[in-house]
Structure formats: structure tokens, C-alpha cells
Design a protein around this motif. Sequence first.
Motif, mmCIF file in Angstrom:
data_model
loop_
_atom_site.group_PDB
_atom_site.id
_atom_site.type_symbol
_atom_site.label_atom_id
_atom_site.label_comp_id
_atom_site.label_asym_id
_atom_site.label_seq_id
_atom_site.Cartn_x
_atom_site.Cartn_y
_atom_site.Cartn_z
ATOM 1 N N LEU A 133 12.659 1.391 -0.733
ATOM 2 C CA LEU A 133 11.968 2.908 -0.589
ATOM 3 C C LEU A 133 12.097 3.635 0.588
ATOM 4 C CD1 LEU A 133 10.219 4.958 -2.086
ATOM 5 C CD2 LEU A 133 8.338 3.760 -0.867
ATOM 6 N N LYS A 134 12.083 2.955 1.778
ATOM 7 C CA LYS A 134 12.216 3.798 3.018
ATOM 8 C C LYS A 134 13.703 3.982 3.187
ATOM 9 C CE LYS A 134 8.185 3.933 5.093
ATOM 10 N NZ LYS A 134 7.820 3.377 6.176
ATOM 11 N N LEU A 135 14.600 3.159 3.028
ATOM 12 C CA LEU A 135 16.216 3.327 3.143
ATOM 13 C C LEU A 135 16.640 4.722 2.104
ATOM 14 C CD1 LEU A 135 17.606 -0.335 3.537
ATOM 15 C CD2 LEU A 135 16.920 1.512 5.213
ATOM 16 N N ALA A 136 15.969 4.593 0.897
ATOM 17 C CA ALA A 136 16.453 5.520 -0.053
ATOM 18 C C ALA A 136 15.845 7.051 0.569
ATOM 19 C CB ALA A 136 15.923 5.282 -1.457
ATOM 20 N N MET A 137 14.755 7.047 0.798
ATOM 21 C CA MET A 137 14.155 8.027 1.456
ATOM 22 C C MET A 137 14.932 8.865 2.576
ATOM 23 S SD MET A 137 10.110 7.366 1.540
ATOM 24 C CE MET A 137 9.596 8.832 2.137
ATOM 25 N N LYS A 138 15.443 7.951 3.366
ATOM 26 C CA LYS A 138 16.344 8.391 4.572
ATOM 27 C C LYS A 138 17.506 8.740 4.275
ATOM 28 C CE LYS A 138 18.457 6.553 8.737
ATOM 29 N NZ LYS A 138 18.468 5.500 9.771
ATOM 30 N N GLY A 153 0.907 -1.263 0.125
ATOM 31 C CA GLY A 153 -0.049 -0.123 -0.045
ATOM 32 C C GLY A 153 0.717 1.196 0.003
ATOM 33 N N GLU A 154 1.894 1.255 0.799
ATOM 34 C CA GLU A 154 2.795 2.412 0.951
ATOM 35 C C GLU A 154 3.395 2.863 -0.399
ATOM 36 O OE1 GLU A 154 5.141 2.898 4.284
ATOM 37 O OE2 GLU A 154 3.604 2.406 5.835
ATOM 38 N N VAL A 155 3.851 1.616 -1.090
ATOM 39 C CA VAL A 155 4.902 1.852 -2.558
ATOM 40 C C VAL A 155 3.829 2.100 -3.350
ATOM 41 C CG1 VAL A 155 6.437 0.940 -3.944
ATOM 42 C CG2 VAL A 155 6.682 0.471 -1.519
ATOM 43 N N SER A 156 2.698 1.281 -3.518
ATOM 44 C CA SER A 156 1.770 1.575 -4.692
ATOM 45 C C SER A 156 1.085 3.016 -4.684
ATOM 46 C CB SER A 156 0.732 0.625 -4.615
ATOM 47 O OG SER A 156 1.129 -0.770 -5.028
ATOM 48 N N ALA A 157 0.850 3.406 -3.431
ATOM 49 C CA ALA A 157 0.184 4.699 -3.351
ATOM 50 C C ALA A 157 1.104 5.925 -3.832
ATOM 51 C CB ALA A 157 -0.004 5.352 -1.824
ATOM 52 N N LEU A 158 2.463 5.799 -3.798
ATOM 53 C CA LEU A 158 3.486 6.839 -4.473
ATOM 54 C C LEU A 158 3.572 6.199 -5.846
ATOM 55 C CD1 LEU A 158 5.589 8.814 -4.428
ATOM 56 C CD2 LEU A 158 7.266 7.017 -3.757
ATOM 57 N N LEU A 159 3.558 4.898 -6.343
ATOM 58 C CA LEU A 159 3.923 4.655 -7.890
ATOM 59 C C LEU A 159 2.602 3.673 -8.150
ATOM 60 C CD1 LEU A 159 7.757 3.592 -7.254
ATOM 61 C CD2 LEU A 159 6.573 5.770 -8.412
ATOM 62 N N PRO A 160 1.552 4.221 -8.491
ATOM 63 C CA PRO A 160 0.540 3.533 -8.895
ATOM 64 C C PRO A 160 0.394 3.060 -10.392
ATOM 65 C CG PRO A 160 -0.263 5.793 -9.152
ATOM 66 C CD PRO A 160 1.128 5.705 -8.388
ATOM 67 N N VAL A 161 1.328 2.065 -10.873
ATOM 68 C CA VAL A 161 1.509 1.531 -12.224
ATOM 69 C C VAL A 161 1.005 0.243 -12.564
ATOM 70 C CG1 VAL A 161 3.856 3.124 -12.452
ATOM 71 C CG2 VAL A 161 3.768 0.850 -11.579
ATOM 72 N N GLU A 165 6.770 11.395 6.176
ATOM 73 C CA GLU A 165 5.370 12.006 5.899
ATOM 74 C C GLU A 165 5.282 12.482 4.708
ATOM 75 O OE1 GLU A 165 7.924 12.686 8.324
ATOM 76 O OE2 GLU A 165 6.920 11.812 10.087
ATOM 77 N N SER A 166 6.136 12.439 3.580
ATOM 78 C CA SER A 166 5.895 12.929 2.408
ATOM 79 C C SER A 166 5.260 11.853 1.547
ATOM 80 C CB SER A 166 7.501 13.310 1.414
ATOM 81 O OG SER A 166 7.924 14.025 2.459
ATOM 82 N N LEU A 167 5.087 10.476 1.618
ATOM 83 C CA LEU A 167 4.553 9.453 1.134
ATOM 84 C C LEU A 167 2.981 9.670 1.409
ATOM 85 C CD1 LEU A 167 6.326 6.276 2.644
ATOM 86 C CD2 LEU A 167 6.405 6.916 0.110
ATOM 87 N N PRO A 168 2.272 9.395 0.375
ATOM 88 C CA PRO A 168 0.811 9.664 0.171
ATOM 89 C C PRO A 168 0.185 8.886 1.379
ATOM 90 C CG PRO A 168 1.681 9.291 -1.994
ATOM 91 C CD PRO A 168 2.528 9.031 -0.959
ATOM 92 N N TRP A 169 0.794 7.600 1.674
ATOM 93 C CA TRP A 169 0.358 6.794 2.872
ATOM 94 C C TRP A 169 1.381 6.211 3.474
ATOM 95 C CZ3 TRP A 169 -1.195 1.132 3.610
ATOM 96 C CH2 TRP A 169 -1.601 0.989 4.664
ATOM 97 N N HIS A 170 1.728 6.308 4.830
ATOM 98 C CA HIS A 170 2.631 5.790 5.332
ATOM 99 C C HIS A 170 2.316 5.330 6.989
ATOM 100 C CE1 HIS A 170 3.233 9.326 8.277
ATOM 101 N NE2 HIS A 170 2.603 10.021 7.292
ATOM 102 N N ASN A 171 3.164 4.546 7.655
ATOM 103 C CA ASN A 171 2.960 4.175 8.840
ATOM 104 C C ASN A 171 4.414 4.161 9.836
ATOM 105 O OD1 ASN A 171 0.074 3.060 8.878
ATOM 106 N ND2 ASN A 171 0.839 2.315 7.044
ATOM 107 N N SER A 172 4.512 4.341 10.781
ATOM 108 C CA SER A 172 6.038 4.475 11.551
ATOM 109 C C SER A 172 6.639 3.182 11.589
ATOM 110 C CB SER A 172 5.681 5.305 12.913
ATOM 111 O OG SER A 172 4.988 4.445 13.740
ATOM 112 N N TRP A 173 5.835 1.901 11.778
ATOM 113 C CA TRP A 173 6.279 0.614 12.054
ATOM 114 C C TRP A 173 6.625 -0.053 10.710
ATOM 115 C CZ3 TRP A 173 2.747 -2.871 10.272
ATOM 116 C CH2 TRP A 173 1.526 -2.353 10.303
ATOM 117 N N THR A 174 6.365 0.109 9.684
ATOM 118 C CA THR A 174 6.236 -0.911 8.681
ATOM 119 C C THR A 174 7.546 -1.045 8.081
ATOM 120 O OG1 THR A 174 5.964 1.353 7.173
ATOM 121 C CG2 THR A 174 3.961 -0.209 7.713
#
Length: 562
Positions: free
Chosen positions: A444-449, A113-121, A456-465
Motif C-alpha cells: 500500500l505504501k509503495l503504491a501510494m508513493k 490499522g492503517e490498511v483497515s482504516a482505508l479498506l474496512p471489509v 497524509e491521505s490515509l484515514p490513519w497513518h504514521n511516518s515510521w510504519t
Amino acid sequence: MCPPGFQDPKTATFHNVAAPTYAEAPEYGTFRTPGRNDYDSDVNNDLVTVTEDRDLKRGLAQRHLSMLGIAGAIGTGLFLGLGSAVQTAGPLGALLGYFTVGLVVCAVQFALGEVSALLPVTGSFVRHTEFLVDPALGFATGWNLVYGNLLSIPSEITAICVLFQFWTDLSPAIFIVIFIVLTVVIGIAFIRVYGEIEFIFAILKILLVVFLIIIGLVIDLGGIPGTPAIGGKFWRDPGPFVEHIAAGDWGKFLGYWSVMTGAVFSFAGVESLAMAAAETKNPRQAIPAACKRVFFRIVIFYVLAIVIVGLLVASNDERLNDSSSTAAQSPFVIAASAAGIPAIPSIVNAIVITSAWSSSNQGLLAGTRVLYGLALKKQAPSIFLRTTSWGVPYVCVLFFVPFMFLSFLTLSNAALTVFFWLVSLTAAGVLVSWSAILLNHVRLKLAMKQQGIPTESLPWHNSWTLYSSYAGLFMCLFILLTGGYEVFTEGNWDAQSFVSSYLDIPLVLAAYLIWKLLKKTKIVSLSDIPLEEAFKQAGQVPDDDPPVKKRSRTRWISWIWD
């Protein structure tokens, strides 16, 4: 930066302008055939491409996605597989096994869900793998998923043959041909038609599971006249666990672990709800909402169903043996027969048949959209980009048709034997797909870091994922490597079981190495992943038709998808 209304020729992404409409594209008779320029402009693009945005039609809503996930997961694995799980591991062992895999599915769904919300392909996590990890891994994952669905569709049609044998002795060939034709017709229809049919099937499945849970409780508590209460006696005798291969606690653990492959097959399909992202309305809202809701609904249904099966049927009940080769060995059919109402087994059987057909439809959707996505990246022949005037990749559908005839294996072998053989082949492919989804999310999370982009820039995110993705990835790989452990124990070597459990691993590795050597691809550096462009596109392309919440007369059931 291109001026508004033009494309960037390097990335083929859109800047402050809506994608070209289908009406603006050249047409050739009934079908849309991509031109050379269209195809070339898509090759180096890792986001939404010109071709898919123009040629595919957005006909799926969020309610369709939610029910697609549920319809895909509540299938033959639940209705035919739970009996084998209870027989092998006992009621508590089966419950723990399915719950363990359920936690892995939780990690997979939130990562997807977190990756597809950013890249809906189109192609979902296969295209994500190219963008976030390595194009060669995307190639291997994509063709592995195509291969897995080439097998899962005949496995579901085989299950239909098993179910019809409960009623009639007619040749399975009749039912194979009928359901191959029906599956192809649905696959070639407008995506909205497919969504509505699967929506109805999902409701039927859910109603059946709820009905079985209720009737199971009634039977267990002695609510049927003339039928004594069962209570929890089967948890005491023969007991909550079954010793498998070895004795003592180690044997009980091996019984629990033996459930994993069947549990993975049962949950297979939850990852495919994002496959048709380019055919989904408001994908950045709909996909995360579906991922979140589907997980909780499925786990509730599965856990309750397994508890009821464990209460109603003893693990040493001879009716659970596979030798019958009919749906009579299904624990749900056994429970329905125990109610003493002759019509109940037939009602259950009829809805389970729609369940199997639904799963074959979903396998066709996932496989064809991945194949289309591979063609976009020149990892499959360009002929697979051809679509109908209503936006369906018809050549991809036609490619799957010959493989559906693997169902005819049931004519020379016991149908249920073929079904469980295909289960093992399919489960390994599902684990590879889940591993790719989790790896994409971690990257994705490591690249963002590393690039200093806040979560919080992700369209949908959770702190523990991020942590759940690490744990889920470990479990997927561990289950994949140990799924066929039985063949390595003394006296249990079986070449067929070994091949069905481990064939997928060398196939994926070979595909990865071949494409890597041919194209000389490299693992994308975390700092080089073009996340800035991805977030920019996510911000520039607004969702159409924002959802409006309203009270509905059907809210007593719409909570399932809303």
C-alpha cells in the motif's frame, strides 16, 4: 460516473448513496440467501461489497474491538505457556523472547490499522491481499486462516479439558460437548451479543492478570505470613538463562529462540479484531484506535506477567514439567498455591477456563468471517454467503462444527500433549497471517508513493510504519522457517514435531500455485492498484454516530478500551 443513487456495475461500489438496507433485500423465511445478481456483482469488487453491506449488521463498537484484541491475546498461551517458556529459556530468556515477538506484534497492529482504516471489509487482510498483492495469495492466505482457526478452536477446548482435570477426574468428553455447544450458540448469535460476552471475558482476564501480578509481588517480597521473601534469587540460581540443546552462550541463545513459537501462539488473536469490519460501527475510527490501544495494553500485561513468573518459579522447578497433564503445572497456579490460600488456585482456574472459551469464540468469529469473505470472491462455495435474519453467516458457523470434535483427541492422548501439538500447528498459520498483513501494508505504501498519493491521505497513518513493516515481515518469515529447528539437531529428530512446525508452509504454497494456475492470476502492478477509488469511497462514506467523549464514572477502568 454513475448518478447519485446508483451503483457502478463494474465495481459495485456506492456513489454518494447509502448502501441498501437489509429491509430492501429479498428474504427467504428466516435466512437471507444471496441471489445470483448479488453474488455476481460482488465478484470483481475489492472494496465494501453490496452483499456484506446489506446482509451483515453493524453491532460492534470500538470498545468491543479493543477488548476483542485483548481477549484474543490473553488466553491459554499466557496462562499455560509461560511455565514452559521459563523452563526452556530461563526468566530473562523468556522475557526477551516474548518482548521480541511483542515488537513484531507492534508492527503488525499498526500495519493492520492503517490498511483497515482505508479498506474496512469483512475478511480484513485476506481481502486486502487480493486488492494489493495477488488474488491467488488472497486465496491461499484466506484458506490458511480458515485452516488455522479450524485447529485453534479445538486447541482451546483441549485446554479447557486440561483445566478441568485440576478439579475432577470426570471424562473430558463431558466438557468437550458442553463447550462445543456453548461456542456454537455464541457463534450463531447476533454480533452484538458476541461483542458483549467477549467484553466481559476480557475484563475478567485483565482483572486476573492484575491480581496475579499483585499477589506475585506480595509473595516475592515476603508479604505472606510464614512465607519467606524470594526476591530475585531464581535469577541468580539457577540463573537468568537456560542452556538448551547446546552449551554456553549458543545454548542460551537457542533457549531464547525456542520461546518464539509459544510466544506467537500467545499473541495470536490480536490480528482478528478487524475481521468483522463490516459489522463494526465507525470502522475507520474504531479499528485504528483499537489496534493502537490493544498493543500497548497487551505488552504491558505480558511483560509484567513474565517478570512475575520468573521471580516466583525457578526454571528447574519440577512442577513446570508437562507430564502432569493438568493445570497444576501452570506457573500462575503454582504461585497461587504458594500463597497458602486454598481458594486462590480454583479462582485462577475458573477464570482461565473462561479465557480458553473466549479464545475459541474469537477463533470462530475470525474463521467464519474469512470464509464469508472468500465466498464473496467466489473462492469458496456461494452457500457460505447465507446469513440469518440478524446478519450472521450461519452456514460458515456450521462448517466449523465438525472440526471442533478434534478435541476428542484428548481421550486417547494426554490433554496437554495434544494442546502443545496444536500450538505448533496454529503458530505457523499465525505467522503466515502476520506476514500477509505486513506485506499488504508495504505494498500500500509503495503504491501510494508510485501513484503520487501523500501518506497524509490515509484515514490513519504514521511516518515510521513502512520501516517497521519491513522489519516485522523479515522476523515473521525467519521465525516461520526456524520454528522447528530442534528437529534438525543431533538426536532430536521427531516426525510429529517436524510436521506440526512446517506443515503449513507447503499447504500455503500449494494453495497459492493451484489458484494461480487455475485462474491465471497475476501480481498486481503498483501503478494498477485502484487506490483512487479506495480513497474516493473512504471520503464519500461518512462514519455514523461520531464518538462523543464524556466523563464516565467507570473511567478508572475504561482507560483499557477508551
